[in-house]
Design a protein around this motif. Structure first.
Motif, short mmCIF file in Angstrom:
data_model
loop_
_atom_site.label_atom_id
_atom_site.label_comp_id
_atom_site.label_asym_id
_atom_site.label_seq_id
_atom_site.Cartn_x
_atom_site.Cartn_y
_atom_site.Cartn_z
N ALA A 242 10.20 -17.37 -35.44
CA ALA A 242 10.15 -17.05 -34.02
C ALA A 242 11.37 -16.28 -33.52
O ALA A 242 11.21 -15.28 -32.79
CB ALA A 242 9.95 -18.33 -33.21
N PRO A 243 12.61 -16.68 -33.85
CA PRO A 243 13.76 -15.96 -33.27
C PRO A 243 13.77 -14.48 -33.59
O PRO A 243 14.02 -13.65 -32.70
CB PRO A 243 14.97 -16.68 -33.90
CG PRO A 243 14.47 -18.05 -34.23
CD PRO A 243 13.05 -17.85 -34.63
N ASP A 244 13.47 -14.10 -34.84
CA ASP A 244 13.50 -12.69 -35.21
C ASP A 244 12.38 -11.91 -34.52
O ASP A 244 12.59 -10.78 -34.06
CB ASP A 244 13.36 -12.53 -36.73
CG ASP A 244 14.59 -13.07 -37.46
OD1 ASP A 244 15.66 -13.13 -36.85
OD2 ASP A 244 14.45 -13.43 -38.65
N ARG A 245 11.20 -12.52 -34.41
CA ARG A 245 10.07 -11.83 -33.77
C ARG A 245 10.34 -11.62 -32.28
O ARG A 245 10.01 -10.57 -31.73
CB ARG A 245 8.78 -12.64 -33.98
CG ARG A 245 8.35 -12.77 -35.44
CD ARG A 245 7.67 -11.51 -35.94
NE ARG A 245 6.41 -11.26 -35.27
CZ ARG A 245 5.26 -11.80 -35.62
NH1 ARG A 245 5.20 -12.63 -36.65
NH2 ARG A 245 4.15 -11.49 -34.97
N VAL A 246 10.91 -12.62 -31.63
CA VAL A 246 11.20 -12.50 -30.20
C VAL A 246 12.28 -11.45 -29.96
O VAL A 246 12.17 -10.60 -29.06
CB VAL A 246 11.63 -13.86 -29.61
CG1 VAL A 246 12.14 -13.69 -28.18
CG2 VAL A 246 10.47 -14.84 -29.63
N ALA A 247 13.35 -11.48 -30.78
CA ALA A 247 14.44 -10.52 -30.61
C ALA A 247 13.95 -9.09 -30.86
O ALA A 247 14.40 -8.15 -30.20
CB ALA A 247 15.58 -10.86 -31.56
N ALA A 248 13.02 -8.92 -31.80
CA ALA A 248 12.49 -7.58 -32.06
C ALA A 248 11.63 -7.09 -30.89
O ALA A 248 11.67 -5.90 -30.53
CB ALA A 248 11.67 -7.59 -33.35
N ALA A 249 10.86 -8.00 -30.28
CA ALA A 249 10.00 -7.62 -29.17
C ALA A 249 10.78 -7.39 -27.89
O ALA A 249 10.42 -6.54 -27.07
CB ALA A 249 8.93 -8.69 -28.95
N GLU A 250 11.85 -8.18 -27.69
CA GLU A 250 12.67 -8.09 -26.48
C GLU A 250 14.14 -8.09 -26.89
O GLU A 250 14.77 -9.15 -26.98
CB GLU A 250 12.38 -9.26 -25.53
CG GLU A 250 11.06 -9.18 -24.81
CD GLU A 250 11.11 -8.19 -23.63
OE1 GLU A 250 12.16 -7.54 -23.43
OE2 GLU A 250 10.10 -8.07 -22.93
N ARG A 256 20.39 -14.88 -27.13
CA ARG A 256 19.75 -16.19 -27.03
C ARG A 256 19.12 -16.59 -28.36
O ARG A 256 19.15 -17.74 -28.77
CB ARG A 256 18.67 -16.17 -25.94
CG ARG A 256 19.19 -15.97 -24.54
CD ARG A 256 20.19 -17.02 -24.13
NE ARG A 256 19.75 -18.37 -24.43
CZ ARG A 256 20.53 -19.45 -24.30
NH1 ARG A 256 21.78 -19.32 -23.89
NH2 ARG A 256 20.06 -20.65 -24.58
N MET A 257 18.53 -15.61 -29.05
CA MET A 257 17.87 -15.91 -30.32
C MET A 257 18.88 -16.29 -31.40
O MET A 257 18.58 -17.10 -32.28
CB MET A 257 17.01 -14.74 -30.77
CG MET A 257 15.76 -14.53 -29.92
SD MET A 257 14.66 -15.98 -29.87
CE MET A 257 15.10 -16.71 -28.27
N ALA A 258 20.08 -15.71 -31.36
CA ALA A 258 21.12 -16.11 -32.31
C ALA A 258 21.49 -17.58 -32.09
O ALA A 258 21.69 -18.34 -33.04
CB ALA A 258 22.35 -15.21 -32.15
N LEU A 290 18.64 -23.94 -23.46
CA LEU A 290 17.75 -24.47 -24.48
C LEU A 290 17.32 -25.89 -24.10
O LEU A 290 18.15 -26.79 -23.99
CB LEU A 290 18.46 -24.48 -25.84
CG LEU A 290 17.60 -24.72 -27.06
CD1 LEU A 290 16.56 -23.64 -27.22
CD2 LEU A 290 18.47 -24.82 -28.31
N CYS A 291 16.03 -26.08 -23.88
CA CYS A 291 15.50 -27.38 -23.47
C CYS A 291 14.52 -27.88 -24.53
O CYS A 291 14.03 -27.11 -25.35
CB CYS A 291 14.79 -27.28 -22.13
SG CYS A 291 15.89 -26.84 -20.75
N PHE A 292 14.25 -29.17 -24.50
CA PHE A 292 13.34 -29.72 -25.50
C PHE A 292 12.62 -30.93 -24.95
O PHE A 292 13.06 -31.57 -23.99
CB PHE A 292 14.11 -30.11 -26.77
CG PHE A 292 15.16 -31.16 -26.56
CD1 PHE A 292 14.85 -32.52 -26.57
CD2 PHE A 292 16.48 -30.80 -26.35
CE1 PHE A 292 15.82 -33.48 -26.37
CE2 PHE A 292 17.46 -31.77 -26.15
CZ PHE A 292 17.13 -33.11 -26.17
N LEU A 293 11.50 -31.23 -25.58
CA LEU A 293 10.77 -32.48 -25.40
C LEU A 293 10.85 -33.25 -26.69
O LEU A 293 10.69 -32.68 -27.78
CB LEU A 293 9.31 -32.22 -25.04
CG LEU A 293 9.00 -31.62 -23.67
CD1 LEU A 293 7.51 -31.32 -23.56
CD2 LEU A 293 9.42 -32.58 -22.56
N ALA A 294 11.10 -34.54 -26.61
CA ALA A 294 11.06 -35.42 -27.77
C ALA A 294 9.72 -36.14 -27.76
O ALA A 294 9.36 -36.77 -26.77
CB ALA A 294 12.21 -36.43 -27.72
#
Length: 427
Positions: A242-250, A256-258, A290-294
């Motif tokens: 996901a991080p690489d695909r998002v950074a490439a698209a935007e 943020r992706m790093a 960065l947020c999360f659900l447990a």
């Protein structure tokens, strides 16, 4: 109108015995884990000023138990765990000087709310004024890794991440403030979509933006379209991709992706199951990173976490940043492998000396047993049948024989013939 003495308002419950023991274990476990990370233990008052919770703008606003005291002050039962812990940290002076502060508490919550537990406890850990975002995010990640380890593999714990810093990066690229970006999302969730125009491009246009010689004006509609594209892109992607695909698209999200890439890598090394998505429909209406659900293995939400920076800055208590994670004590209690202590039901025979009986009970407790003393078991057979038939339960008789021999025989309540002998003489 009158109610029976033992009655409670609908939605509340008193817990006694094993149910209460589970909650005590969950709170103790959470406090132990947070203390090992340096979080200061916090206990909070059960009431406060209603304004304390209302000015925070929390989800509890409008659902708090508010009332006036004899002096006409408007008070409220504690309705939000984070607010209560921040109040305690600020009142103790730990937020002065600009340094970071950590606090953790198990907070009884009371809200008007339709759910299984209208009154319940939240276990919350708070990191204030931490200068390093990555340090705070990794602290919360490792905290949950420890909690999942205690709960065991049967809980199936996992974290679902969403980086709202991506939202802010795209908003800034569109000339929108964080508040304007949240407003656009709010309108889409609860009201009409943003009006066409403002650089929207009109219906039937593709994804490419018009190439004007002058910068396009801020566009909530264009902002939302870019978010939608990213959300669809991430759906079903493995977290490692996901991080690489998002950074490439935007490209504006590269920083943020790093950050995300590092957090996901550490999670993998810790053995924590993680998922990543950009579901903006549930984006908080406050500035967060960065947020999360447990979650449990069957999808139940155990807790959540992330940044509350914009919200806490409005409180004017010296906070520049705040991360927090909270969990339902009730759910932790249900999932936890609550250790069952061995208990001896000690029966005093009429021939037993009082001091001998108490000395035997003290010796058993010293040997690690819980002891339930039966001082006058008049119908011994009936009394013994009431001992729970579990492997952790034992019973023993104390009379002249035990006092003379200095030895006690323990009989297991679940397995006939399984006994233990205990030397009663002081070690």
């Amino acid at each position: 109108m009158s109610y029976a003495f033992e009655a409670l308002p609908r939605g509340f419950s008193d817990l006694v015995g094993e149910e209460a023991a589970q909650g005590v274990w969950a709170e103790s476990m959470f406090r132990s884990v947070t203390r090992s990370f340096g979080f200061a233990p916090v206990t909070v008052a059960p009431i406060g000023y209603a304004e304390t919770f209302e000015q925070f703008g929390s989800a509890a606003t409008g659902r708090i138990f508010a009332f006036e005291d004899l002096s006409g002050r408007r008070l409220a039962l504690t309705a939000d765990s984070l607010v209560a812990v921040l109040r305690a940290l600020a009142g103790s002076g730990r937020l002065t000087g600009g340094g970071s502060a950590l606090g953790a508490a198990c907070v009884p919550i009371a809200r008007y709310r339709r759910k299984r537990h209208r009154g319940w406890s939240q276990a919350v850990a708070v990191i204030c004024n931490e200068a390093d975002e990555l340090a705070a995010d990794l602290t919360l990640l490792r905290l949950w890794a420890e909690l999942f380890e205690v709960l065991g593999p049967a809980a199936g714990g996992r974290l679902e991440y969403c980086d709202y810093g991506v939202l802010d990066a795209i908003a800034a690229d569109e000339g929108l403030s964080p508040a304007a970006a949240r407003t656009a999302l709010h309108h889409r969730r609860r009201g009409p979509a943003p009006e066409p125009g403002d650089g929207d491009g009109g219906p039937g246009e593709g994804d490419e933006e018009p190439q004007d010689t002058e910068p396009a004006p801020p566009s909530p509609a264009r902002f939302l379209r870019r978010l939608d594209r990213l959300s669809a892109l991430c759906r079903g992607l493995p977290p490692r991709e996901a991080p690489d695909r998002v950074a490439a698209a935007e490209p504006v999200t590269g920083e943020r992706m790093a950050h995300l890439r590092t957090v996901l890598a550490i999670a993998h090394e810790l053995g924590v199951r993680v998922e990543f998505g950009l579901d903006w429909e549930h984006a908080p209406e406050y500035q967060a990173g960065l947020c999360f659900l447990a979650r449990t293995g069957d999808g139940r939400t155990l807790g959540d976490g992330g940044g509350y920076h914009h919200m806490v800055r409005t409180l004017d208590i010296g906070l520049s940043s705040c991360w927090s994670t909270s969990a339902s004590v009730n759910l932790l209690a249900e999932l936890g492998p609550v250790p069952e202590a061995e208990c001896v039901h000690l029966m005093r025979m009429p021939s037993a000396d009082l001091r001998t009986f108490m000395a035997v009970a003290r010796r058993l407790r010293g040997a690690g047993y819980d002891v339930l003393e039966h001082w006058q078991p008049r119908r011994l057979g009936r009394q013994l049948r009431r001992v729970p038939a579990r492997p952790s339960q034992w019973f023993a008789l104390v009379g002249e024989k035990e006092a003379a021999s200095g030895r006690l025989t323990l009989q297991n309540a679940a397995a006939t013939g399984v006994t233990r002998d205990l030397d009663l003489n002081p070690v």
